[in-house]
Enzyme design. Structure first.
Site, PDB file in Angstrom:
ATOM      1  N   ASP A 144      24.363  43.451  29.842  1.00 43.97           N
ATOM      2  CA  ASP A 144      25.506  43.742  30.709  1.00 43.97           C
ATOM      3  C   ASP A 144      26.864  43.493  30.039  1.00 43.97           C
ATOM      4  O   ASP A 144      27.884  43.407  30.726  1.00 43.97           O
ATOM      5  CB  ASP A 144      25.423  42.916  31.994  1.00 43.97           C
ATOM      6  CG  ASP A 144      25.376  41.415  31.738  1.00 43.97           C
ATOM      7  OD1 ASP A 144      25.276  41.013  30.570  1.00 43.97           O
ATOM      8  OD2 ASP A 144      25.443  40.637  32.717  1.00 43.97           O
ATOM      9  N   GLU A 145      26.877  43.384  28.706  1.00 47.97           N
ATOM     10  CA  GLU A 145      28.138  43.153  27.984  1.00 47.97           C
ATOM     11  C   GLU A 145      28.276  44.105  26.805  1.00 47.97           C
ATOM     12  O   GLU A 145      27.312  44.368  26.085  1.00 47.97           O
ATOM     13  CB  GLU A 145      28.188  41.731  27.429  1.00 47.97           C
ATOM     14  CG  GLU A 145      28.401  40.641  28.432  1.00 47.97           C
ATOM     15  CD  GLU A 145      28.511  39.286  27.744  1.00 47.97           C
ATOM     16  OE1 GLU A 145      29.626  38.941  27.283  1.00 47.97           O
ATOM     17  OE2 GLU A 145      27.493  38.597  27.632  1.00 47.97           O
TER      18      GLU A 145
END
Length: 425
Positions: A144-145
Site C-alpha cells: 500500500d506504499e
C-alpha cells in the site's frame, strides 16, 4: 521532487470499495494464522500473483466468511489480531496488532472484517499500473506504499497541483483514499506523508526542510528501529535536528550510519528501487501447543509443499534452507542447511524433515510455531550444481513443472503425498 503515496487504512478502505455500509463506521480487518492448510477438508487454495501484491500469500476464502466462521474457534473463543483499523475505530483506542477480543471490548460496535487478500492484491496492482502511467519512475515499497520521482518532469511550483490531481484520479478510478508526502528526497517524502494523514497532501520545500524536521523525534523517521533509537539516545540524539550536527559520528559507523545520516539530511537519497528482488522466501504458522511429533512432521511437510509452490512460482533456485521451531516455553531452536542442487519439492521436503528431527531438542515440550525460509538464490548459468545428482534433479524438476502447472490451474492441494494426509486415531 519525490512523492510518497500511502493508502489510508488500506485493507478497510479496500472493503469499502465493495461495501458502502462500512463507510463512516468503526471498522477493522483482522487476521488469524491460516491453519486450514493443515486440514484434510477439500478447499480451493491458491497463491497470489506476485505482481502488485508485493508478497506471496496463500489465498483461501476468508473474505467470504462471517465473523463467527472466521474469528470464533471451535471452543467459542474469539481469536485473531487487528491488522488495519479505520480512523473511526482508532478514536476508540483500537490499534494494529491488538487482539480482536481487546478491540471489541474497547469498541463494542466495531465491525470486524475477515481479510480478502485477492481484493487487496488486485487494487494494489491496479494502483501501481495507474501510477506508472502518470509518473516516469515508480517504486512499489509495500502493498500500500509507493514512491514517485518527478525530477525533471514536473516543476517544483507545479508539484502540489500535480499531486492533488493524481489524488483525485485515484479516488475516481479506484475509490481509494490516499495520503501524499512531497519532499526533495525519497525518505523525507515518506516522513512527511505521516503529516499528510489522513487523506491529505503535505509539501515541504527544500529551504523549509531543516526547520520542519528539527524537532521531530528520531523514532518517527522511517528505518530507525528500537535498538538504533536506544543507541542514538545514548549519544544524546533525540530529534532529527540533533542528527545533523553529528556527521562525523554517523560516518564512523560506516554504511548503516552514513545511509541514515544522508537520508535524514536529504543527501544522495534520490534513487528509486525499480527492481525489488526478494532475498528470501518463507512461510510459517502459529498454533496452540502440539506435542504429537507425527502431526508436527506432517505440518512441516505441508508447509514445505506450499513453500515449494511459491518458490517455483517465483522461478527461484535457493541454495540454503532454514527451519525455526518455537516451543510453548518461548524457547526457540533453529538451523539451516546449504545445498548445491536444482530445487525440487521431493528433495526439499526430505531436507526440511531432517532439519526438524535434528533441531527438535525438547521432544517433551509442545510446539507453537514453525517457520521455514529459503534464501541464497543462485543466478542462472552462474552456479555449478552437484554433478552426481544433476541428471536425477533435472528429471525431478521436469516432473515438478508438470505438477506446478496442475496446481496453478486447480489449486495447491490438487496433488499431495501420503505423508500429508492426517491419520485418524
Amino acid at each position: 521532487m519525490f512523492l510518497h503515496l500511502d493508502l489510508d487504512c488500506f485493507f478497510v478502505s479496500a472493503h469499502r470499495t465493495v461495501d458502502k455500509t462500512l463507510e463512516n463506521i468503526p471498522a477493522a480487518v483482522g487476521g488469524r494464522s491460516n491453519l486450514n492448510i493443515f486440514s484434510s477438508q477439500k478447499e480451493l487454495r491458491k497463491v497470489s500473483e506476485n505482481g502488485g501484491a508485493f508478497v506471496s500469500t496463500i489465498l483461501t476464502n476468508e473474505g467470504e466468511k462471517s465473523f463467527k466462521e472466521y474469528f470464533v474457534d471451535e471452543n467459542g473463543r474469539i481469536r485473531g489480531i487487528v491488522t488495519t483499523a479505520s480512523y473511526e475505530a482508532r478514536a476508540f483506542g483500537v490499534k494494529t496488532a491488538m487482539s480482536v477480543n481487546e478491540a471489541l471490548k474497547l469498541c463494542p460496535n466495531l465491525k470486524m472484517i475477515p481479510p480478502n487478500y485477492p481484493l487487496y492484491h488486485d487494487l494494489s496492482k491496479k494502483l501501481c499500473e495507474l501510477l506508472k502511467k502518470e509518473i516516469p519512475l515508480v517504486e512499489q515499497f509495500s502493498i500500500d506504499e509507493f514512491f514517485g520521482d518527478l525530477s525533471g518532469y514536473i516543476k517544483d511550483e507545479d508539484v502540489e497541483e500535480f499531486a492533488f490531481k493524481l489524488k483525485q484520479k485515484i479516488k475516481k478510478e479506484l475509490d481509494l483514499p490516499i495520503s501524499i508526502g512531497i519532499a526533495p528526497s525519497k525518505y523525507l517524502s515518506k516522513l512527511i506523508t505521516e503529516h499528510a494523514k489522513p487523506n491529505g497532501i503535505k509539501f515541504v520545500r527544500k529551504e523549509h526542510i531543516r526547520n520542519f524536521t528539527k524537532d521531530i523525534p528520531i523514532e518517527e523517521f522511517p528505518g530507525i528501529g528500537k535498538k538504533y533509537q536506544e543507541r542514538l539516545k545514548g549519544y544524546g540524539i533525540k530529534t532529527l535536528g540533533d542528527i545533523e550536527g553529528k556527521k562525523d559520528l554517523f560516518y564512523s559507523w560506516k554504511k548503516p550510519g552514513i545511509e541514515l545520516y544522508n537520508r535524514v539530511c536529504g543527501i544522495e537519497d534520490n534513487k528509486l528501487n525499480l527492481q525489488r528482488d526478494k532475498k528470501s522466501i518463507g512461510i510459517g504458522r502459529s498454533f496452540d501447543p502440539i506435542y504429537d511429533r507425527e502431526e508436527l512432521i506432517r505440518r512441516v511437510i505441508i508447509l514445505s509443499r506450499y513453500l515449494s509452490f511459491i518458490v517455483k512460482k517465483a522461478d527461484k533456485n535457493p541454495l540454503s534452507y532454514a527451519l525455526q521451531i518455537r516451543y510453548e516455553s518461548k524457547i526457540k531452536s533453529k538451523n539451516f542447511v546449504n545445498v548445491n542442487r536444482i530445487f525440487n519439492e521431493e528433495s526439499f521436503k526430505a531436507r526440511i524433515k531432517e532439519l526438524f528431527l535434528e533441531i527438535d531438542n525438547h521432544p517433551s515440550h509442545g510446539i507453537v510455531q514453525l517457520n521455514i525460509t529459503v534464501y541464497n538464490f543462485s543466478k542462472p548459468n552462474e552456479y555449478t550444481y552437484n554433478i552426481f545428482e544433476y541428471e536425477n534433479d533435472l528429471k525431478k524438476k521436469k516432473l515438478g513443472n508438470e505438477i506446478q502447472a496442475l496446481r496453478e490451474k486447480y489449486g495447491v492441494d490438487i496433488i499431495k503425498t501420503a505423508s500429508e494426509i492426517k491419520k485418524e486415531k
